[in-house]
Enzyme design. Structure first.
Site, mmCIF file in Angstrom:
data_model
loop_
_atom_site.group_PDB
_atom_site.id
_atom_site.type_symbol
_atom_site.label_atom_id
_atom_site.label_comp_id
_atom_site.label_asym_id
_atom_site.label_seq_id
_atom_site.Cartn_x
_atom_site.Cartn_y
_atom_site.Cartn_z
ATOM 1 N N ARG A 62 70.208 9.481 37.752
ATOM 2 C CA ARG A 62 71.279 8.853 38.544
ATOM 3 C C ARG A 62 70.873 7.468 39.038
ATOM 4 N NH1 ARG A 62 72.649 13.245 42.812
ATOM 5 N NH2 ARG A 62 70.412 13.432 42.642
ATOM 6 N N ASN A 122 75.395 15.098 39.126
ATOM 7 C CA ASN A 122 74.723 16.243 38.521
ATOM 8 C C ASN A 122 75.692 17.409 38.427
ATOM 9 O OD1 ASN A 122 72.240 14.978 38.272
ATOM 10 N ND2 ASN A 122 71.405 15.854 40.143
#
Length: 89
Positions: A19, A37
């Site tokens: 990320r 996620n």
């Protein structure tokens, strides 16, 4: 021409800085969207911009030191004209 895709990344993609790398790459290539996620261990991105920048975004993620992408599912979406940034959800 602005495009938008939903990208689902599978493999070693959680707990490896994915990320952070996606956010950095999106900002570097002036793309908008988000990254999150998923419960199954995959990561979903919605990414918006021109195709060359999106291709560079994916290449940057694929070259991540600890990231091990095994598969990417790409689904075209309609562009979001109101979106102005990239965020982590």
């Amino acid at each position: 021409m602005i495009k938008r895709y939903k990208l689902r990344f599978y493999g070693a993609v959680q707990g490896v800085g994915f990320r952070y790398t996606a956010t950095h790459a999106a900002n570097m290539y002036r793309l908008t969207g988000y990254v999150t996620n998923e419960y199954d261990g995959s990561v979903t991105c919605e990414i918006q911009g021109d195709d060359p920048a999106i291709d560079q975004f994916v290449a940057t993620i694929m070259s991540g030191r600890f990231i091990g992408v095994e598969r990417i599912d790409r689904t075209p979406l309609p562009p979001d004209d109101e979106e102005r940034s990239f965020e982590v959800k």
